[in-house]
Design a protein around this motif. Structure first.
Motif, PDB file in Angstrom:
ATOM      1  N   PHE A  92      42.675  39.402  49.320  1.00  0.00           N
ATOM      2  CA  PHE A  92      42.983  40.847  49.307  1.00  0.00           C
ATOM      3  C   PHE A  92      42.285  41.530  50.486  1.00  0.00           C
ATOM      4  CE2 PHE A  92      44.143  44.222  45.847  1.00  0.00           C
ATOM      5  CZ  PHE A  92      44.834  44.960  46.796  1.00  0.00           C
ATOM      6  N   VAL A  93      41.021  41.162  50.691  1.00  0.00           N
ATOM      7  CA  VAL A  93      40.252  41.773  51.786  1.00  0.00           C
ATOM      8  C   VAL A  93      40.887  41.401  53.130  1.00  0.00           C
ATOM      9  CG1 VAL A  93      37.998  41.819  52.947  1.00  0.00           C
ATOM     10  CG2 VAL A  93      38.112  41.715  50.434  1.00  0.00           C
ATOM     11  N   ASP A  94      41.193  40.134  53.298  1.00  0.00           N
ATOM     12  CA  ASP A  94      41.713  39.680  54.594  1.00  0.00           C
ATOM     13  C   ASP A  94      43.089  40.270  54.884  1.00  0.00           C
ATOM     14  OD1 ASP A  94      39.402  38.284  54.875  1.00  0.00           O
ATOM     15  OD2 ASP A  94      40.227  36.363  54.206  1.00  0.00           O
ATOM     16  N   GLY A 100      43.880  48.805  49.453  1.00  0.00           N
ATOM     17  CA  GLY A 100      43.210  47.928  50.402  1.00  0.00           C
ATOM     18  C   GLY A 100      41.920  48.563  50.904  1.00  0.00           C
ATOM     19  N   ARG A 101      41.986  49.846  51.232  1.00  0.00           N
ATOM     20  CA  ARG A 101      40.780  50.529  51.737  1.00  0.00           C
ATOM     21  C   ARG A 101      39.663  50.460  50.703  1.00  0.00           C
ATOM     22  NH1 ARG A 101      43.041  55.191  55.904  1.00  0.00           N
ATOM     23  NH2 ARG A 101      45.195  54.605  55.624  1.00  0.00           N
ATOM     24  N   PRO A 130      37.830  41.637  43.807  1.00  0.00           N
ATOM     25  CA  PRO A 130      39.024  41.560  44.666  1.00  0.00           C
ATOM     26  C   PRO A 130      39.995  40.460  44.231  1.00  0.00           C
ATOM     27  CG  PRO A 130      37.105  40.683  45.829  1.00  0.00           C
ATOM     28  CD  PRO A 130      36.603  41.225  44.516  1.00  0.00           C
ATOM     29  N   VAL A 131      39.559  39.562  43.377  1.00  0.00           N
ATOM     30  CA  VAL A 131      40.457  38.507  42.909  1.00  0.00           C
ATOM     31  C   VAL A 131      41.326  39.034  41.769  1.00  0.00           C
ATOM     32  CG1 VAL A 131      40.572  36.210  41.861  1.00  0.00           C
ATOM     33  CG2 VAL A 131      38.885  36.689  43.657  1.00  0.00           C
ATOM     34  N   TYR A 149      52.035  41.305  49.312  1.00  0.00           N
ATOM     35  CA  TYR A 149      51.095  41.838  50.318  1.00  0.00           C
ATOM     36  C   TYR A 149      50.314  40.706  50.977  1.00  0.00           C
ATOM     37  CZ  TYR A 149      47.434  45.102  52.043  1.00  0.00           C
ATOM     38  OH  TYR A 149      46.556  45.846  52.794  1.00  0.00           O
ATOM     39  N   ALA A 150      49.698  39.866  50.172  1.00  0.00           N
ATOM     40  CA  ALA A 150      48.923  38.754  50.732  1.00  0.00           C
ATOM     41  C   ALA A 150      49.838  37.867  51.581  1.00  0.00           C
ATOM     42  CB  ALA A 150      48.258  37.961  49.617  1.00  0.00           C
ATOM     43  N   GLY A 151      51.039  37.655  51.109  1.00  0.00           N
ATOM     44  CA  GLY A 151      51.969  36.805  51.844  1.00  0.00           C
ATOM     45  C   GLY A 151      52.408  37.422  53.160  1.00  0.00           C
TER      46      GLY A 151
END
Ligand code: FAD
Length: 469
Positions: A322-324, A340-341, A398-399, A411-413
């Motif tokens: 999520f962070v990345d 995200g922020r 975040p997980v 989003y991650a993808g």
């Protein structure tokens, strides 16, 4: 006598009290933008975006038979030169609220008045002037909900339309060339990367508002939390430079509310969060630089901006998807979804125990919607050092947040290429944009967490519980 319309972060013609007054005053209007030390000291992306905005405004003014005169230098000196060159009798502008702008504008106002020039500032950047919202005992608000309750039923002036005519002078003073200012020079990831994500100028901002009210607001209450969806207005980019006003957003939101659109009230509340940020900055300008709660000065922050952890965070290589994803979105698009922020700020200040100021500075370097008040409030809220902050013990995981808000990994993808057979084009764009010295490749294995989630959480809570502050 001509009026000088001094443009700063109000790059529009509609709902513009200063421009409207300048046109009504009689005599020619001379719009000017001055690139001074405040605009020059902006972060890379905000400065580049300001340059684009100034160019777009110049074009719109030309379409109306007017112009935007560009000058570089000390604001007061430039204004005095222009007064001398044009014989102007007045200088009008829209108010700004950060301490540096206030200092500059106060000095300009006093000096011009001493010169016998009418110097006048107008509202427009905010709906509620920060000093007009007071608690029952005459203080200022430190918590959002009572602030909202105070302002929610106020009359917000109906937006003004653009002046039908901006009277031009017989001859125009000389103007510099915008390109010569090189406002994108510090865009190390390349302006071309971010440009496709920009929606520039007043007409695009209005189109964005229209699209939001037509298609998104209905479900906004839920969709605003899903970073993989097109579920918010994206208007922060335009609000930050005054390409649209909060009044225009407010009235559109009220209309949607009357039409029974579900998410309209939530949208109005969000627009008021921006007002609240300005309220806080006005009453406690130190929110921009120092812990709002002074007892936080003793917290054992890691304040090494060059630490391996901080670099991993900036590069979107913390090993926490999520962070990345969010950090890469920031780098490529110049924006980051609000969730995200919150996640990246929480991970940095809590799991990494890194000073919020380091994150605030990186956002200021990268964001095309950078706003001094909202950025500072957002960081201090996330760190727990601000007023109305998240309690320190509430550490975002975040997980589980990814499972909740990005169930299908849209989003991650979109943002993480490593380990994927067919990475999304935006995930690959990140690797093209990242400077070579970062040494990144989409073929690298995805990293292990720099700070594992449980370990980071316990370390942060221990530090907090054993605090001597
Ligand atoms: P929407 O959901 O469509 O909301 C509409 C408008 O309401 C926004 O454009 C914005 O003006 C206002 N708004 C919404 N949420 C907030 C909020 N939490 N605080 C203040 N105003 C809000 N916003 C900025 O404009 N500039 C910044 O530099 C900035 N930095 C932030 C840093 C951190 C650490 C955090 C947690 C938040 C920050 N925000 C900032 C607030 C928020 O994330 C953005 O305003 C929002 O993501 C913008 O997207 P949008 O226009 O689609 O918002």
């Amino acid at each position: 006598l001509p009026t000088i319309m001094w443009y700063r972060r109000d790059l529009r013609m509609s709902d513009h009290a200063a421009l409207t007054a300048a046109c009504k005053r009689g005599g020619p209007v001379i719009p000017v933008f001055i690139h001074d030390k405040l605009s020059d000291s902006l972060g890379a992306a905000p400065k580049w975006r300001l340059g684009l905005g100034v160019g777009a405004l110049a074009k719109s003014l030309e379409d109306k038979g007017s112009r935007l005169i560009l000058r570089r230098g000390d604001a007061l000196e430039v204004l005095r030169e222009l007064v001398a060159e044009t014989g102007a009798g007045a200088v009008y502008w829209s108010r700004l609220y950060d301490p540096d702008s206030i200092k500059r504008d106060t000095a300009v106002k006093e000096a011009l008045k001493d010169d016998g020039i009418e110097a006048k500032s107008f509202g427009g950047h905010l709906m509620f002037e920060p000093w007009t919202v007071e608690t029952g005992t005459g203080g200022f608000y430190k918590v959002y909900t009572p602030f909202w309750n105070n302002v929610k039923s106020r009359d917000v002036p109906v937006p003004l339309s653009a002046p039908s005519d901006i009277p031009a002078p017989q001859s125009w003073p000389e103007s510099e060339m915008l390109d010569d200012w090189q406002m994108g020079a510090a865009m190390d990831r390349g302006a071309d990367v971010v440009r496709p994500f920009v929606q520039l100028g007043e007409a695009s901002a209005q189109a964005r508002l229209g699209h939001f009210m037509g298609h998104i607001v209905q479900d906004y209450k839920a969709s605003r939390d899903i970073p993989g969806a097109d579920g918010t207005s994206n208007l922060s980019e335009n609000l930050s430079l005054g390409e649209i006003t909060p009044h225009q957003c407010w009235h559109a939101g009220q209309r949607a509310r009357h039409e029974g659109k579900q998410g309209a009230e939530t949208f109005l509340k969000e627009v008021v969060w921006r007002e609240f940020a300005y309220h806080l900055m006005h009453h406690t300008p130190r929110i921009l630089t120092d812990n709002w709660r002074e007892d936080w000065d003793a917290f054992p922050w890691n304040d090494d901006a060059r630490s391996a952890e901080v670099w991993a965070w900036k590069k979107g290589r913390t090993g926490i998807p999520f962070v990345d994803a969010a950090m890469r979105e920031l780098y490529v698009t110049g924006r980051m979804h609000n969730r995200g922020r919150m996640i990246v700020a929480s991970y940095m200040t809590k799991h990494m125990m890194t000073h919020w100021r380091i994150g605030l500075d990186w956002f200021e370097h990268c964001l095309i919607d950078w706003d001094p008040a909202s950025n500072a409030m957002g960081w201090q809220w996330s760190a727990g050092s601000g007023p109305d902050a998240t309690p320190y013990f509430r550490v975002f995981n975040p997980v589980t947040q990814l499972d909740k808000f990005d169930k299908n990994r849209d989003y991650a993808g979109r943002w993480i290429a490593e380990g994927r057979a067919n990475p999304h084009k935006d995930a690959l764009a990140f690797f093209d944009a990242a400077p070579r010295h970062w040494g990144l490749s989409p073929d690298d294995p995805y990293p292990d967490p720099v700070v594992p989630v449980d370990q980071g959480r316990h370390r942060a809570l221990d530090a907090y519980e054993n605090r001597e502050f």
